[in-house]
Enzyme design. Structure first.
Site, short mmCIF file in Angstrom:
data_model
loop_
_atom_site.label_atom_id
_atom_site.label_comp_id
_atom_site.label_asym_id
_atom_site.label_seq_id
_atom_site.Cartn_x
_atom_site.Cartn_y
_atom_site.Cartn_z
N CYS A 2 0.63 -1.22 -0.03
CA CYS A 2 0.07 0.27 -0.33
C CYS A 2 0.69 0.85 -0.01
O CYS A 2 2.12 1.21 0.42
CB CYS A 2 -0.60 0.29 1.48
SG CYS A 2 -1.79 -1.26 1.00
N ARG A 27 3.60 -0.46 -5.07
CA ARG A 27 3.42 -0.98 -3.55
C ARG A 27 2.27 -1.32 -3.61
O ARG A 27 2.05 -2.08 -2.05
CB ARG A 27 2.85 0.17 -2.54
CG ARG A 27 5.08 0.94 -3.04
CD ARG A 27 4.56 2.13 -1.63
NE ARG A 27 4.34 1.57 -0.12
CZ ARG A 27 5.74 1.44 0.26
NH1 ARG A 27 6.42 1.67 -0.18
NH2 ARG A 27 5.46 0.74 1.70
N TRP A 74 -2.76 -2.83 -1.54
CA TRP A 74 -3.12 -4.34 -1.46
C TRP A 74 -3.74 -5.18 -0.74
O TRP A 74 -3.24 -4.91 0.31
CB TRP A 74 -1.79 -4.26 -1.76
CG TRP A 74 -1.17 -5.89 -2.33
CD1 TRP A 74 -0.54 -6.42 -3.19
CD2 TRP A 74 -0.36 -6.56 -0.86
NE1 TRP A 74 -0.57 -7.19 -3.68
CE2 TRP A 74 -1.02 -7.86 -2.23
CE3 TRP A 74 -0.89 -6.81 0.09
CZ2 TRP A 74 -0.20 -9.19 -1.47
CZ3 TRP A 74 -0.51 -8.33 0.40
CH2 TRP A 74 -0.42 -9.40 -0.10
N ASN A 100 -1.17 2.04 6.36
CA ASN A 100 -0.34 0.72 5.12
C ASN A 100 0.26 -0.11 6.26
O ASN A 100 1.38 0.66 7.86
CB ASN A 100 0.78 1.59 5.10
CG ASN A 100 1.68 0.36 3.90
OD1 ASN A 100 1.88 -0.56 4.05
ND2 ASN A 100 2.97 0.76 4.12
N GLY A 101 -0.47 -1.41 6.03
CA GLY A 101 0.46 -2.16 7.79
C GLY A 101 -1.02 -3.23 7.64
O GLY A 101 -2.06 -3.42 7.13
N GLU A 482 17.04 -17.15 -10.36
CA GLU A 482 17.01 -15.81 -10.34
C GLU A 482 15.15 -15.90 -11.57
O GLU A 482 14.67 -14.98 -11.72
CB GLU A 482 17.45 -15.27 -9.88
CG GLU A 482 17.55 -13.49 -10.52
CD GLU A 482 16.44 -12.70 -9.66
OE1 GLU A 482 16.10 -13.73 -8.90
OE2 GLU A 482 16.21 -11.90 -9.76
N LYS A 486 11.90 -14.95 -11.99
CA LYS A 486 11.10 -13.31 -12.83
C LYS A 486 10.96 -13.91 -13.81
O LYS A 486 9.19 -13.48 -14.35
CB LYS A 486 12.56 -12.94 -13.55
CG LYS A 486 13.64 -12.39 -13.05
CD LYS A 486 13.41 -10.46 -12.02
CE LYS A 486 13.11 -10.50 -11.29
NZ LYS A 486 13.56 -10.43 -10.44
N GLU A 489 7.11 -14.12 -12.34
CA GLU A 489 6.17 -13.69 -11.43
C GLU A 489 5.53 -12.48 -12.58
O GLU A 489 4.84 -11.26 -11.92
CB GLU A 489 7.05 -12.56 -10.51
CG GLU A 489 7.85 -11.82 -10.79
CD GLU A 489 9.33 -11.26 -9.80
OE1 GLU A 489 8.23 -10.50 -9.24
OE2 GLU A 489 10.18 -10.81 -10.02
N HIS A 505 16.30 -36.93 -10.80
CA HIS A 505 16.37 -37.74 -9.15
C HIS A 505 15.01 -37.07 -9.19
O HIS A 505 14.33 -37.65 -8.06
CB HIS A 505 16.93 -37.10 -8.61
CG HIS A 505 18.45 -37.83 -7.70
ND1 HIS A 505 18.96 -38.85 -7.68
CD2 HIS A 505 19.67 -37.09 -8.41
CE1 HIS A 505 20.25 -38.53 -7.82
NE2 HIS A 505 21.26 -37.65 -8.32
N LYS A 604 5.66 -3.79 -4.47
CA LYS A 604 6.74 -3.83 -4.67
C LYS A 604 7.73 -4.72 -3.46
O LYS A 604 8.85 -5.06 -3.45
CB LYS A 604 7.67 -2.79 -5.45
CG LYS A 604 8.39 -2.56 -4.77
CD LYS A 604 9.35 -3.21 -6.40
CE LYS A 604 10.66 -2.58 -6.29
NZ LYS A 604 11.58 -3.84 -7.80
O1 M6R Z 1 12.95 -5.07 -1.05
P1 M6R Z 1 13.53 -6.67 -0.48
O2 M6R Z 1 14.34 -6.91 -1.29
O3 M6R Z 1 13.56 -6.99 0.68
O4 M6R Z 1 12.56 -7.68 -1.45
C1 M6R Z 1 12.32 -8.97 -1.72
C2 M6R Z 1 11.29 -9.72 -2.58
O5 M6R Z 1 9.91 -9.49 -2.43
C3 M6R Z 1 11.72 -9.28 -4.20
O6 M6R Z 1 12.92 -9.53 -4.11
C4 M6R Z 1 10.57 -9.89 -4.82
O7 M6R Z 1 10.91 -11.25 -4.91
C5 M6R Z 1 10.42 -9.52 -6.23
N1 M6R Z 1 9.14 -9.26 -6.52
C6 M6R Z 1 11.39 -10.39 -7.59
O8 M6R Z 1 11.23 -9.55 -8.55
#
Ligand code: M6R
Length: 609
Positions: A2, A27, A74, A100-101, A482, A486, A489, A505, A604
């Site tokens: 948020c 956010r 969010w 926010n929270g 990684e 990507k 998501e 395995h 984010k």
């Molecule tokens: O702000 P942070 O690096 O702590 O965030 C961690 C994850 O939420 C963040 O890397 C998330 O996995 C991304 N969407 C990946 O692209």
């Protein structure tokens, strides 16, 4: 998650609120709303959907007034809907808030407030806060807000507005970010700097427990006890353009292309003038400090965790200290063995990830030495850790993290070299050799970025497959993880990364004709073994896209396509091999028509547990 904003001053509130929310939409983006006081009444406009829906709703009939608050959501408690959207009002309509929270004790508070006759309009946890304010209001806005804070439990960044006190906004925070922008005859409140940077670079970073009374011409910040704090101004050094798309179609693409600069900015200030050693003036470590460290524990989430996997490899290889790594949400609940001989390394782009912050606090409680690697100056994690190293990546807006990952790898690499130097774990010659390789990385990323066309073609060709596998050994395996994240998501393709030797395995059962396999083969010490694994998937008719270093003439004999990155030391090549994986994910998402910067269900910065 948020985003919240507030405005008070001599100008119109609504344009700032809408623009600020636009900058904070990363956010959360399932609903949005604003509340503006027009001198008599508070007008609340909110709607489910993206901010664009709200903008459309108020276009031609913009709320008028110089005092207002706004929110982009969010959803946690209560599904995305008009009535669950913020701002939330009390029964009388005198008070309005954005939050926010999560208010953890909202259910018991709600029951009590309902018994007292309050009528709730939403299913959110937030709404209890505004009814509670109405309930405890004693004529003094600030002391009433303090009473509310005494009764609520949980995490929050809150802005309170009242038509009984139109000369001020009150804001406060606990475990969620909040900044105040200092203007000229006007002041701004926001969850993050991009929302205010077009108006001012002078900010106060609000700390947990602080409460600010923000007027048009003054800001008073007080601590929990009500004492006025002499707050230091934090001057933002980057400019508004850094938080704009700058001609790119998406923030993600822009941020991928910013990596040469981001990496250079992270490296440069930490190289000695003659380029022969790593300088980390931020750390006051000597051999006795490091000799007392018996192990390193790395904790992070998502992409930062994936960077941590590479960091573990660097530290063990170069410094020869054992490293454990935990997903932050798991760390606290496994009764970790951490003591004052542990160096706890927390990685977080935002510096606000709730699980990472909680793990850090737990490690501190257990006596660990703590060091944060983060991108956001003054963030909660930066303040909580004993020491901080900043990645100088500039603002990362896209939900899919890219330049944060590469700058984290660089910083972990430099930290390892620095520690190795102090401990004498590597020869001066080896350190010099690695520093020389490091200095070339920004240019090598630029070179990698020049070769986009084949990646676009693969994305078009394979973008509609429902499963993609990534394989590699050693550091290639960590980068595969990684790459798979990507793709998942932003394109919603099911993607899995496997240590290439592990396929047989179990997972090999999933490899059938036409399944795309992205195979990384850059680690020379396991190269032959990786080739064998690639042959195994080829024998099952997978379509293999290999990723190799330039100069490799072997891999192309066994795969369907090859992407080549500049040859560098095998320790540094993850910073290069991840780039085509980021681009592949990006163009696959485009092929499928997905909303790259705002993937479904995500936000984010994950500031809830
Ligand atoms: O702000 P942070 O690096 O702590 O965030 C961690 C994850 O939420 C963040 O890397 C998330 O996995 C991304 N969407 C990946 O692209």
């Amino acid at each position: 998650m948020c985003g919240i904003v507030g405005y008070i001053g001599k100008g119109q509130a609504a344009p700032f609120l809408l623009d600020g929310l636009n900058k904070l939409e990363y956010r959360g983006y399932d609903s949005a709303g604003i509340a503006v006081y027009d001198g008599n009444n508070i007008r609340v406009e909110k709607t489910v959907g993206r901010l664009a829906a709200l903008q459309e709703k108020v276009a031609g009939n913009m709320p008028q007034g110089s005092l207002g608050i706004g929110h982009t959501r969010w959803a946690t408690h209560g599904r995305p809907s008009d009535r669950n959207a913020h701002p939330h009002t009390d029964c009388s309509g005198d008070f309005v808030i954005v939050h926010n929270g999560i208010i953890e004790n909202y259910l018991s508070l709600k029951e009590t407030l309902i018994e007292k006759g309050h009528i709730f309009k939403s299913e959110t946890d937030t709404e209890v806060v505004v009814h509670l304010l109405e309930e405890v209001y004693n004529g003094d806005f600030e002391s009433s807000v303090r009473e509310v804070l005494r009764q609520i439990e949980g995490s929050y960044a809150l802005v309170f507005m009242s038509k009984k006190h139109p000369d001020r906004l009150i804001c406060t925070k606990q475990d969620n970010p909040l900044v105040i922008g200092l203007g000229n005859g006007e002041n701004f409140i926001a969850s993050d700097i991009p929302a205010i940077i077009a108006r001012t670079r002078k900010t106060y970073i609000v700390a947990d427990g602080e409460l600010a009374i923000v007027k048009g011409d003054s800001i008073t910040v007080k601590d929990r006890a009500g004492n006025v704090i002499d707050k230091e101004i934090f001057e933002v050094t980057w400019n508004a353009e850094a938080a704009e798309k700058g001609g790119y179609e998406h923030f993600m693409l822009k941020e991928i292309h910013e990596q040469p600069k981001a990496v250079r900015d992270t490296i440069s200030p930490r190289l000695s003038k003659d380029g022969s050693s790593i300088v980390m003036d931020e750390l006051k470590w000597d051999a006795s400090f490091l000799n007392n460290i018996h192990k390193v524990t790395i904790v992070a989430c998502g992409t930062a965790y994936n960077a941590g996997l590479v960091g573990k490899y660097y530290i063990e290889k170069l410094v020869r200290i054992p490293v454990e790594i935990d997903i932050a949400s798991e760390f606290r609940y496994r009764d970790p063995i951490v003591d004052d001989h542990t160096l706890m390394l927390v990685l977080s782009q935002s510096g606000e990830t709730s699980d990472t912050l909680a793990a850090l606090k737990e490690a501190k409680r257990l006596g660990a030495k703590t060091l944060a690697i983060t991108n956001v100056v003054g963030s909660s994690i930066a303040r909580e850790a004993a020491q901080v190293l900043y990645t100088w990546a500039g603002p990362e807006i896209a939900v899919a993290s890219t330049k944060a990952y590469t700058t984290q790898l660089i910083l972990l690499f430099m930290l390892s070299l620095y520690m190795a130097g102090i401990k004498g774990a590597q020869s001066k010659e080896r350190i010099a050799e690695l520093i020389a390789a490091l200095e070339k990385v920004p240019g090598e990323i630029s070179e990698t970025l020049e070769d986009v066309e084949p990646i676009k073609t693969f994305a078009k060709q394979y973008g509609f497959n429902e499963d993609v596998f990534y394989i590699g050994r050693s550091l290639d395996y960590h980068v595969s993880i990684e790459g798979a994240l990507k793709l998942k998501e932003i394109s919603y393709i099911h993607a899995e990364a496997y240590a290439a030797g592990e396929l047989k395995h179990g997972t090999l059962a999933l490899i059938v004709k036409g399944v795309p396999v992205i195979a990384l083969a850059t680690q020379t010490d396991v190269y032959e073994k990786t080739l064998s694994n690639i042959k195994e998937v080829k024998a099952r008719d997978a379509v293999v896209i290999g990723i190799a270093a330039k100069g490799d003439t072997e891999l192309e004999k066994y795969v369907d396509h090859v992407i080549k990155v500049p040859a560098t030391d095998t320790l540094l090549i993850p910073v290069l091999t991840v780039v085509p994986l980021q681009l592949l994910a990006y163009y696959a998402a485009i092929t499928r028509g997905a909303d790259v910067d705002k993937p479904r269900n995500l936000a984010k910065s994950v500031t809830v547990e």
